[in-house]
Design an enzyme around this catalytic site. Structure first.
Site, PDB file in Angstrom:
ATOM      1  N   ARG A  10     161.378 -50.901  -8.184  1.00  0.00           N
ATOM      2  CA  ARG A  10     161.642 -49.994  -9.301  1.00  0.00           C
ATOM      3  C   ARG A  10     163.139 -49.756  -9.490  1.00  0.00           C
ATOM      4  O   ARG A  10     163.518 -48.990 -10.374  1.00  0.00           O
ATOM      5  CB  ARG A  10     160.964 -48.648  -9.025  1.00  0.00           C
ATOM      6  N   ARG A  51     144.108 -39.114 -17.003  1.00  0.00           N
ATOM      7  CA  ARG A  51     143.755 -40.047 -15.926  1.00  0.00           C
ATOM      8  C   ARG A  51     143.153 -39.350 -14.713  1.00  0.00           C
ATOM      9  O   ARG A  51     143.540 -38.257 -14.340  1.00  0.00           O
ATOM     10  CB  ARG A  51     145.020 -40.799 -15.509  1.00  0.00           C
ATOM     11  N   ARG A  77     159.196 -38.861 -14.910  1.00  0.00           N
ATOM     12  CA  ARG A  77     158.877 -40.232 -14.469  1.00  0.00           C
ATOM     13  C   ARG A  77     159.290 -41.263 -15.523  1.00  0.00           C
ATOM     14  O   ARG A  77     159.773 -42.347 -15.206  1.00  0.00           O
ATOM     15  CB  ARG A  77     157.381 -40.347 -14.159  1.00  0.00           C
ATOM     16  N   LYS A 116     149.432 -51.156 -15.167  1.00  0.00           N
ATOM     17  CA  LYS A 116     149.705 -52.015 -13.999  1.00  0.00           C
ATOM     18  C   LYS A 116     148.582 -51.926 -12.959  1.00  0.00           C
ATOM     19  O   LYS A 116     148.135 -52.936 -12.436  1.00  0.00           O
ATOM     20  CB  LYS A 116     151.023 -51.610 -13.319  1.00  0.00           C
ATOM     21  N   ARG A 129     146.064 -36.774 -10.312  1.00  0.00           N
ATOM     22  CA  ARG A 129     147.307 -36.825  -9.540  1.00  0.00           C
ATOM     23  C   ARG A 129     148.208 -35.654  -9.901  1.00  0.00           C
ATOM     24  O   ARG A 129     148.362 -35.333 -11.079  1.00  0.00           O
ATOM     25  CB  ARG A 129     148.048 -38.141  -9.828  1.00  0.00           C
TER      26      ARG A 129
HETATM   27  P1  AMP Z   1     152.833 -44.934  -9.140  1.00  0.00           P
HETATM   28  O1  AMP Z   1     151.519 -44.744  -8.472  1.00  0.00           O
HETATM   29  O2  AMP Z   1     153.308 -46.339  -9.130  1.00  0.00           O
HETATM   30  O3  AMP Z   1     152.864 -44.300 -10.510  1.00  0.00           O
HETATM   31  O4  AMP Z   1     153.893 -44.120  -8.273  1.00  0.00           O
HETATM   32  C1  AMP Z   1     153.782 -42.724  -8.105  1.00  0.00           C
HETATM   33  C2  AMP Z   1     155.078 -42.150  -7.598  1.00  0.00           C
HETATM   34  O5  AMP Z   1     155.376 -42.698  -6.307  1.00  0.00           O
HETATM   35  C3  AMP Z   1     156.305 -42.483  -8.437  1.00  0.00           C
HETATM   36  O6  AMP Z   1     156.475 -41.604  -9.529  1.00  0.00           O
HETATM   37  C4  AMP Z   1     157.420 -42.312  -7.402  1.00  0.00           C
HETATM   38  O7  AMP Z   1     157.673 -40.950  -7.138  1.00  0.00           O
HETATM   39  C5  AMP Z   1     156.771 -42.906  -6.162  1.00  0.00           C
HETATM   40  N1  AMP Z   1     157.014 -44.354  -6.096  1.00  0.00           N
HETATM   41  C6  AMP Z   1     156.098 -45.343  -6.216  1.00  0.00           C
HETATM   42  N2  AMP Z   1     156.671 -46.554  -6.099  1.00  0.00           N
HETATM   43  C7  AMP Z   1     157.987 -46.313  -5.909  1.00  0.00           C
HETATM   44  C8  AMP Z   1     159.109 -47.149  -5.750  1.00  0.00           C
HETATM   45  N3  AMP Z   1     158.994 -48.485  -5.784  1.00  0.00           N
HETATM   46  N4  AMP Z   1     160.315 -46.560  -5.579  1.00  0.00           N
HETATM   47  C9  AMP Z   1     160.451 -45.231  -5.542  1.00  0.00           C
HETATM   48  N5  AMP Z   1     159.437 -44.384  -5.708  1.00  0.00           N
HETATM   49  C10 AMP Z   1     158.210 -44.917  -5.903  1.00  0.00           C
END
Ligand code: AMP
Length: 211
Positions: A86, A125, A169, A13, A158
């Protein structure tokens, strides 16, 4: 055109957003990036979000929705939602936020990927701390080790890209996010994201969006 990118962690994404922003002048809203910036800047929101993110859990809807609502003020068109919504609650909240702005979601791109490839992608990553571009230790190396090709930012791993956190996750994705495929059944376009480079994935998406 406003687009949601839906897919498991590591499905591509973020990189697809990068391409769409560079080539088609979209604006990306990545809730993950917003949370990480808040954590880096030690804001109150960052402190709250950190305890969930570092465990691999989703941040509660109330915190996430109000962060997005604030972000959307003043930004209206050609948005790419990367990692938001999400949950069902977030999807309903987003509809309301956009309605207020006289906007709507036009398409939902669902990146369908074989899960066996995700662990390798995520554990290798690295992301640029400045521009958030994503690299990989083996498949997408930067020209200079540890340094972003575009802005010379430092590449970091990360804290939630560790195997135990990735498993949590993925579970959150299955239980809370994958049901959105049904929620958006009238807008969804399924793209096979297996075995393709970011460039190839972009071409697949470009075709279905009719650019
Ligand atoms: P990402 O960078 O999209 O992989 O997001 C990293 C982490 O941020 C996720 O594993 C969640 O802990 C948190 N996070 C990101 N977007 C959301 C969302 N829409 N709702 C809840 N937690 C989120």
């Amino acid at each position: 055109m406003n687009i949601i990118l839906l897919g498991a962690p590591g499905s591509g994404k973020g990189t697809l957003s990068e391409f769409l922003c560079e080539k088609k002048a979209f604006t990306q809203l990545s809730t993950g990036d917003l949370f990480r910036d808040n954590i880096l800047n030690k804001t109150e929101l960052g402190l709250k979000a950190k305890e969930f993110i570092n465990k691999g859990k989703l941040v509660p809807d109330s915190i996430t929705n109000s962060m997005v609502e604030k972000y959307l003020k003043g930004k209206k068109k050609d948005l790419i939602f990367d990692g938001f919504p999400r949950t069902d609650d977030q999807a309903l909240a987003l509809d309301k936020m956009l309605e207020k702005l006289d906007e709507k979601i036009d398409k939902v791109i669902y990146l369908d990927i074989d899960e066996s490839t995700l662990m390798g992608r995520l554990t290798g990553r690295m992301i640029c701390q400045i521009c958030k571009r994503s690299y990989h230790r083996i498949t997408r190396k930067p020209l200079k080790e540890g340094i972003c090709d575009f802005d010379s930012g430092t590449l970091i791993v990360r804290p939630d890209d560790k195997e135990d956190k990735i498993k949590i996750r993925l579970e959150a994705y299955h239980n809370q996010t994958a049901p959105l495929i049904k929620f958006y059944k009238d807008k969804i376009i399924k793209i096979n994201a297996d075995n393709c480079s970011p460039e190839e994935l972009y071409i697949r998406v470009e075709k279905v969006l009719g650019f």
